[in-house]
Write a protein that holds these residues in place. Structure first.
Motif, short mmCIF file in Angstrom:
data_model
loop_
_atom_site.label_atom_id
_atom_site.label_comp_id
_atom_site.label_asym_id
_atom_site.label_seq_id
_atom_site.Cartn_x
_atom_site.Cartn_y
_atom_site.Cartn_z
N CYS A 13 0.84 -1.19 0.00
CA CYS A 13 0.00 0.00 0.00
C CYS A 13 0.88 1.24 0.00
O CYS A 13 2.07 1.18 0.31
CB CYS A 13 -0.95 0.02 1.19
N LEU A 15 0.77 5.29 1.51
CA LEU A 15 0.13 6.26 2.39
C LEU A 15 0.64 7.63 1.96
O LEU A 15 1.60 8.15 2.52
CB LEU A 15 0.48 5.97 3.86
N ILE A 96 -5.26 5.95 1.87
CA ILE A 96 -4.46 4.77 1.54
C ILE A 96 -4.71 4.48 0.06
O ILE A 96 -5.80 4.73 -0.44
CB ILE A 96 -4.85 3.56 2.41
N GLN A 102 -7.85 4.73 -4.17
CA GLN A 102 -7.58 5.49 -2.93
C GLN A 102 -8.86 5.71 -2.13
O GLN A 102 -9.91 6.02 -2.70
CB GLN A 102 -6.97 6.85 -3.29
#
Length: 144
Positions: A13, A15, A96, A102
Motif C-alpha cells: 500500500c 500512504l 491509503i 484510494q
C-alpha cells in the motif's frame, strides 16, 4: 459484493499523506482497526485542535531512515493489543492507495517494533473493499 477485489494475507500500500510508498501491510481480519508503527509521538496544538508529530521508518529495508510527520488527531481509542494489554492510541485519518484505488482509513499509531509488519490493515478499513484469501500474499499487487 461483485465489486470487491481479492487480497492476500500481505499486500502493498501507499500512504501518500505520510509520504510512504510500497509498504508491506499485513491484512488482518482479526483486528477491527488498522495500525501503523511510529516512534516519538509528541502532541501539539494547531488552530485550536490537537495534532501529533511522530517518526516513521518509511523503508522497511532501511531502518536507519526516519522521517518526521504530523497529523491532526481524530480521537483516541483504547485498543487491546496482540499481547492482550489495553493501550490508549492516537487515531488519525489518512488516505491509503492499494492497486491504484484510494480511500480514507482510520489509523491508530502504536509501537509495532516487535512485530514483523509496520502496518496492519484491519476490518474497518477493508469493509466493502476486499475479500481476503489468507492462503496467498500479494494477490492484489502481483508482487512475488
Amino acid at each position: 459484493m461483485n465489486n470487491k477485489k481479492i487480497v492476500g494475507a500481505v499486500e502493498l500500500c501507499d500512504l501518500p499523506k505520510l509520504a510512504i510508498s510500497d509498504l508491506n501491510v499485513r491484512v488482518d481480519t482479526g483486528a477491527a482497526t488498522s495500525s501503523l508503527h511510529v516512534d516519538n509521538i509528541e502532541e501539539f496544538e494547531q488552530d485550536g485542535e490537537l495534532w501529533i508529530k511522530f517518526d516513521i521508518h518509511p523503508d522497511i529495508h532501511n531502518v536507519e531512515r526516519v522521517v518526521r510527520r504530523e497529523a491532526r488527531v481524530e480521537g483516541q481509542k483504547r485498543v487491546k493489543s496482540s499481547t492482550a494489554t489495553l493501550e490508549k492510541r492516537y487515531v488519525i485519518i489518512t488516505p491509503i492507495i492499494m492497486d491504484g484505488y484510494q480511500w480514507d482509513i482510520q489509523l491508530t499509531l502504536t509501537d509495532r517494533s516487535e512485530m514483523t509488519y509496520l502496518m496492519l490493515l484491519g476490518r474497518e478499513a477493508m469493509s466493502g473493499q476486499f475479500i481476503v484469501d489468507p492462503e496467498h500474499d500479494f494477490l492484489l499487487t502481483g508482487k512475488d
